[in-house]
Design a protein around this motif. Structure first.
Motif, PDB file in Angstrom:
ATOM      1  N   PHE A   1       5.851   4.743   2.195  1.00 20.02           N
ATOM      2  CA  PHE A   1       5.419   5.891   2.991  1.00 20.02           C
ATOM      3  C   PHE A   1       6.156   7.140   2.524  1.00 20.02           C
ATOM      4  CE2 PHE A   1       4.793   2.148   5.555  1.00 20.02           C
ATOM      5  CZ  PHE A   1       3.637   2.382   6.284  1.00 20.02           C
ATOM      6  N   LYS A   2       5.421   8.207   2.262  1.00 22.98           N
ATOM      7  CA  LYS A   2       6.007   9.486   1.875  1.00 22.98           C
ATOM      8  C   LYS A   2       5.394  10.588   2.729  1.00 22.98           C
ATOM      9  CE  LYS A   2       8.307   7.708  -1.634  1.00 22.98           C
ATOM     10  NZ  LYS A   2       9.789   7.574  -1.598  1.00 22.98           N
ATOM     11  N   ALA A   3       6.235  11.408   3.347  1.00 26.14           N
ATOM     12  CA  ALA A   3       5.767  12.547   4.148  1.00 26.14           C
ATOM     13  C   ALA A   3       4.692  12.122   5.149  1.00 26.14           C
ATOM     14  CB  ALA A   3       5.236  13.661   3.234  1.00 26.14           C
ATOM     15  N   THR A   4       4.934  11.000   5.808  1.00 30.10           N
ATOM     16  CA  THR A   4       3.971  10.430   6.747  1.00 30.10           C
ATOM     17  C   THR A   4       4.488  10.559   8.180  1.00 30.10           C
ATOM     18  OG1 THR A   4       3.018   8.906   5.134  1.00 30.10           O
ATOM     19  CG2 THR A   4       2.853   8.266   7.441  1.00 30.10           C
ATOM     20  N   VAL A   5       3.562  10.753   9.134  1.00 27.35           N
ATOM     21  CA  VAL A   5       3.928  10.897  10.547  1.00 27.35           C
ATOM     22  C   VAL A   5       3.107   9.932  11.391  1.00 27.35           C
ATOM     23  CG1 VAL A   5       4.050  12.454  12.529  1.00 27.35           C
ATOM     24  CG2 VAL A   5       4.471  13.347  10.220  1.00 27.35           C
ATOM     25  N   PHE A   6       3.797   9.204  12.272  1.00 26.16           N
ATOM     26  CA  PHE A   6       3.146   8.417  13.329  1.00 26.16           C
ATOM     27  C   PHE A   6       3.406   9.154  14.639  1.00 26.16           C
ATOM     28  CE2 PHE A   6       3.984   5.214  10.070  1.00 26.16           C
ATOM     29  CZ  PHE A   6       2.820   4.447  10.064  1.00 26.16           C
TER      30      PHE A   6
ATOM     31  N   CYS B   1       0.832  -1.201   0.000  1.00 25.50           N
ATOM     32  CA  CYS B   1       0.000   0.000   0.000  1.00 25.50           C
ATOM     33  C   CYS B   1       0.870   1.257   0.000  1.00 25.50           C
ATOM     34  CB  CYS B   1      -0.930   0.000   1.208  1.00 25.50           C
ATOM     35  SG  CYS B   1      -2.217  -1.274   1.121  1.00 25.50           S
ATOM     36  N   VAL B   2       0.265   2.396  -0.320  1.00 20.87           N
ATOM     37  CA  VAL B   2       0.969   3.675  -0.374  1.00 20.87           C
ATOM     38  C   VAL B   2       0.323   4.642   0.606  1.00 20.87           C
ATOM     39  CG1 VAL B   2       1.556   5.671  -1.805  1.00 20.87           C
ATOM     40  CG2 VAL B   2       1.674   3.366  -2.773  1.00 20.87           C
ATOM     41  N   PHE B   3       1.159   5.261   1.457  1.00 23.04           N
ATOM     42  CA  PHE B   3       0.699   6.288   2.392  1.00 23.04           C
ATOM     43  C   PHE B   3       1.482   7.561   2.080  1.00 23.04           C
ATOM     44  CE2 PHE B   3       0.202   2.176   4.343  1.00 23.04           C
ATOM     45  CZ  PHE B   3      -1.041   2.222   4.957  1.00 23.04           C
ATOM     46  N   ARG B   4       0.787   8.612   1.657  1.00 24.27           N
ATOM     47  CA  ARG B   4       1.479   9.856   1.306  1.00 24.27           C
ATOM     48  C   ARG B   4       0.806  11.029   2.020  1.00 24.27           C
ATOM     49  NH1 ARG B   4       1.168  10.313  -4.357  1.00 24.27           N
ATOM     50  NH2 ARG B   4      -0.410  11.951  -4.288  1.00 24.27           N
ATOM     51  N   SER B   5       1.625  11.823   2.708  1.00 23.17           N
ATOM     52  CA  SER B   5       1.124  12.983   3.455  1.00 23.17           C
ATOM     53  C   SER B   5      -0.027  12.568   4.377  1.00 23.17           C
ATOM     54  CB  SER B   5       0.676  14.088   2.493  1.00 23.17           C
ATOM     55  OG  SER B   5       1.752  14.525   1.695  1.00 23.17           O
TER      56      SER B   5
ATOM     57  N   ASP C   1       9.253   1.018   2.459  1.00 29.85           N
ATOM     58  CA  ASP C   1      10.009   2.239   2.192  1.00 29.85           C
ATOM     59  C   ASP C   1       9.546   3.300   3.179  1.00 29.85           C
ATOM     60  OD1 ASP C   1      11.198   4.539   1.286  1.00 29.85           O
ATOM     61  OD2 ASP C   1      10.668   4.260  -0.826  1.00 29.85           O
ATOM     62  N   LEU C   2      10.370   3.566   4.188  1.00 30.05           N
ATOM     63  CA  LEU C   2      10.030   4.492   5.264  1.00 30.05           C
ATOM     64  C   LEU C   2      10.917   5.732   5.248  1.00 30.05           C
ATOM     65  CD1 LEU C   2       9.879   1.642   7.893  1.00 30.05           C
ATOM     66  CD2 LEU C   2       7.895   2.987   7.241  1.00 30.05           C
ATOM     67  N   ARG C   3      11.554   5.994   4.142  1.00 28.41           N
ATOM     68  CA  ARG C   3      12.538   7.079   4.074  1.00 28.41           C
ATOM     69  C   ARG C   3      11.925   8.441   4.396  1.00 28.41           C
ATOM     70  NH1 ARG C   3      15.054   5.770  -1.744  1.00 28.41           N
ATOM     71  NH2 ARG C   3      12.832   5.228  -2.044  1.00 28.41           N
ATOM     72  N   ARG C   4      12.573   9.116   5.354  1.00 28.66           N
ATOM     73  CA  ARG C   4      12.263  10.495   5.732  1.00 28.66           C
ATOM     74  C   ARG C   4      10.880  10.681   6.372  1.00 28.66           C
ATOM     75  NH1 ARG C   4      15.369  10.486   1.411  1.00 28.66           N
ATOM     76  NH2 ARG C   4      13.626  10.340  -0.053  1.00 28.66           N
ATOM     77  N   ILE C   5      10.260   9.605   6.856  1.00 24.15           N
ATOM     78  CA  ILE C   5       9.027   9.795   7.616  1.00 24.15           C
ATOM     79  C   ILE C   5       9.393   9.980   9.086  1.00 24.15           C
ATOM     80  CG2 ILE C   5       7.872   8.297   5.947  1.00 24.15           C
ATOM     81  CD1 ILE C   5       7.334   6.394   8.384  1.00 24.15           C
TER      82      ILE C   5
END
Length: 204
Positions: free
Chosen positions: A118-123, A96-100, A137-141
């Motif tokens: 994951f792109k621009a995502t916050v937990f 799946c894709v999670f963006r912003s 792919d968790l780069r820069r989250i």
């Protein structure tokens, strides 16, 4: 302005597209949908447990106090969306894709995000115990004040990923954290996993 959704007209089904609807207090448990498009919809106190979704998309949507436990999603996207105080325990989000997208005060334990992007995502303030991020792919989250005890990161991409005030005790795939940014206060919970990965014995 959102219109009130009802299951007679706005149920989850294959190839449907819904926009600007308010799903409040509805029960969508166990639905199956492929190629569904949800845009600018709000979900409040809504049950989506055990829903199966394939190649579907949620854009600019919000989930507040919702039950998303045991969802089985594949090749589905959440774009510019927020999830707050919701339960995702045991859900699966393969490829799946999670963006912003922002997760705040959510229970996401035992959840699988294998091969997700994951792109621009916050937990933020989330329970992610034993979550599985293998090959994700968790780069820069960002992970902020999250409980990641026992989470799995084998073969994940974490370059530039930030961990702040997180519990990292017993995480798996710790060598994949190369390039991640870890808060100094979090290093204590990470130390045992690093030592184990490097074959270091810690004497009592």
């Amino acid at each position: 302005m959102s219109s009130r959704a009802n299951l007679a007209e706005h149920d989850f089904e294959n190839d449907v597209a819904y926009r600007a609807l308010d799903y409040t207090g509805l029960d969508l448990t166990g639905r199956t949908a492929e190629s569904m498009e949800i845009d600018q919809c709000t979900f409040t106190d809504t049950r989506l447990a055990a829903v199966t979704m394939v190649k579907s998309m949620f854009t600019e949507s919000t989930f507040d106090n919702c039950d998303l436990a045991n969802i089985n999603a594949r090749a589905t996207s959440l774009i510019d969306s927020t999830l707050t105080d919701s339960r995702l325990t045991g859900s699966k989000w393969a490829e799946c894709v999670f963006r912003s997208t922002t997760f705040t005060e959510c229970r996401i334990d035992l959840t699988s995000f294998r091969f997700a992007t994951f792109k621009a995502t916050v937990f933020r303030d989330c329970n992610l115990r034993e979550a599985d991020f293998q090959n994700a792919d968790l780069r820069r989250i960002r992970f902020e004040s999250c409980d990641l005890q026992g989470a799995q990161f084998a073969n994940a991409q974490l370059d530039g990923t930030k961990f702040t005030n997180c519990n990292l005790l017993g995480i798996g795939g710790v060598t994949s954290l190369r390039g991640a940014v870890v808060d100094s206060d979090d290093l204590g919970s990470l130390a045992y996993s690093l030592a184990s990965a490097l074959g270091i014995r810690i004497s009592s």
